[in-house]
Design an enzyme around this catalytic site. Structure first.
Site, short mmCIF file in Angstrom:
data_model
loop_
_atom_site.label_atom_id
_atom_site.label_comp_id
_atom_site.label_asym_id
_atom_site.label_seq_id
_atom_site.Cartn_x
_atom_site.Cartn_y
_atom_site.Cartn_z
CG HIS A 131 32.27 40.24 36.75
ND1 HIS A 131 33.26 39.27 36.58
CD2 HIS A 131 31.17 39.22 36.89
CE1 HIS A 131 32.74 38.26 36.41
NE2 HIS A 131 31.43 37.77 36.70
CG ASP A 181 30.63 33.67 40.39
OD1 ASP A 181 29.49 34.45 40.77
OD2 ASP A 181 30.53 33.48 39.22
CG HIS A 236 30.70 34.23 35.37
ND1 HIS A 236 29.56 33.75 36.14
CD2 HIS A 236 30.18 34.03 34.08
CE1 HIS A 236 28.52 33.55 34.95
NE2 HIS A 236 29.15 33.64 33.79
ZN LIG Z 1 29.15 34.25 37.97
#
Ligand SMILES: [Zn+2]
Length: 374
Positions: free
Chosen positions: A135, A171, A173
């Site tokens: 991220h 993952d 996300h």
């Molecule tokens: Zn994650």
């Protein structure tokens, strides 16, 4: 005699003694568990281990903004941020707090990914469980990530002369930072499988970059059989078509049933199946960690990843030394830490969680399969 082609494990001591703070999901140990458990099982001889160096600011600036790196270093040195810094750089927030090693710890993760690119220049396999901070943005911290080590690894590989590079992210996300970095680069294939309607709320099925981005949002309860369908219906065919010279797998451990931050229902067998299936797809293979917030499931999952890469059989029941590592963990402030089930201590392998391949998963795979080659 050592085998120069055998997989290498990258770790460091800093992950053991640092924490994001008493109330943060990353208060739990993760990489130190994988190192301790792998050593307890006799799977991590000294010649397979390399220590991640702490990356210097100049090395991070192959992607990150110098102003942001300076702000991150200043925040570590002074242990505070002002309102303008918080607003501009995302530092000193609940997700990305000020903590003692807030530069050195992510810079060691980034240093590991940069070292991995060096080690893989001529080919090989590297496991870097502290990596996978997908991220991180060019000039801003986001989603527990201060830096984006997958982006740095891909850029460093490219500087070594590696052409086509594939990035696969399993993952829970969406790997938004990596997609932002490479959405306009047809030499980088970016694939992410992630829970729908979950933070960061990006990674829609239709988002395609310049044809090199493949996003598969999946529903709650995503099971082992569905992951196998994704592997066979999306990941492996696209990799075969793209013929990458290097492959980076982000292997976040938060897509398993016991993770507190997502609602997916995989067992760790699903991750190990992906790790195994992707081995041999490219001459350079870098496997990174990522999310994972249950200290037992993340430690067991990533130790199993290393077993798959290094060719060790996973025992039905852990020997005493391995069990002791898992019994030594705790999960303060979470109800599941109060009375963990016995198999979190005594096994690495979860009971598989098969299930139906639901219509929406099939339909989305079909939609992606209709797209042309990147
Ligand atoms: Zn994650």
């Amino acid at each position: 005699m050592t085998d120069a082609t055998a997989p290498l494990f990258l770790g460091a001591g800093i992950y053991r003694r640092s924490s994001y703070g008493a109330f943060h999901p990353l208060r739990v140990p993760r990489v130190s568990t994988v190192m301790d458990l792998s050593r307890a099982l006799g799977w991590l001889p000294a010649d397979r281990f390399r220590t991640s160096p702490c990356a210097k600011p100049a090395a991070l600036q192959i992607w990150h903004d110098p102003d942001y790196i300076a702000a991150l270093q200043l925040a570590e040195a002074t242990q505070q941020v002002d309102d303008a810094t918080r607003a501009r750089f995302g530092l000193g927030t609940a997700a990305n707090p000020v903590f003692a090693e807030m530069y050195r710890r992510p810079a060691t993760g980034a240093g590991g990914s940069l070292l991995a690119a060096e080690l893989l220049a001529g080919g090989g396999v590297v496991f870097h469980p502290a990596g996978g901070t997908h991220h991180g943005l060019k000039g801003r911290a986001s989603g527990f990530c201060y830096l984006n080590d997958p982006v740095l690894a891909i850029m460093a590989l490219r500087r070594k002369g590696v052409g086509r590079i594939a990035y696969v992210d399993i993952d829970a996300h969406h790997g938004d930072g990596v997609e932002i970095a490479f959405a306009d680069d047809p030499q980088t294939l970016v694939m992410s499988v992630h829970e729908e309607r979950r933070w960061p709320f990006t990674g829609a099925l239709a988002d395609a970059g310049r044809g090199n981005v493949f996003n598969l949002p999946v529903p709650r309860g995503f099971n082992d059989t569905e992951m196998q369908a994704v592997l066979e219906g999306l990941i492996l065919p696209r990799l075969a078509q793209f013929r990458p010279e290097a492959l980076v797998l982000q292997c976040g451990a938060d897509a398993v049933e016991e993770d507190p931050l997502s609602r997916l229902s995989l067992s760790n067998n699903a991750h190990w199946g992906v790790v195994a299936a992707l081995r041999g797809v490219a001459p350079r293979y870098l496997v990174l960690g990522g999310g994972g917030y249950n200290p037992w499931s993340v430690g067991r999952l990533w130790t199993g990843v290393w077993a798959v890469l290094a060719g060790h059989d996973i025992p039905e029941r852990l020997p005493g030394a391995g069990e002791n590592v898992l019994r030594g963990l705790d999960w303060p402030g979470h109800s599941r830490g109060r009375n963990p089930p016995a198999h979190w201590f005594t096994t690495l392998r979860d009971v598989p969680r098969p299930g139906p391949v639901r219509d929406e998963v099939r339909a989305r795979l079909a939609a992606l399969a209709e797209r042309g080659a990147p």
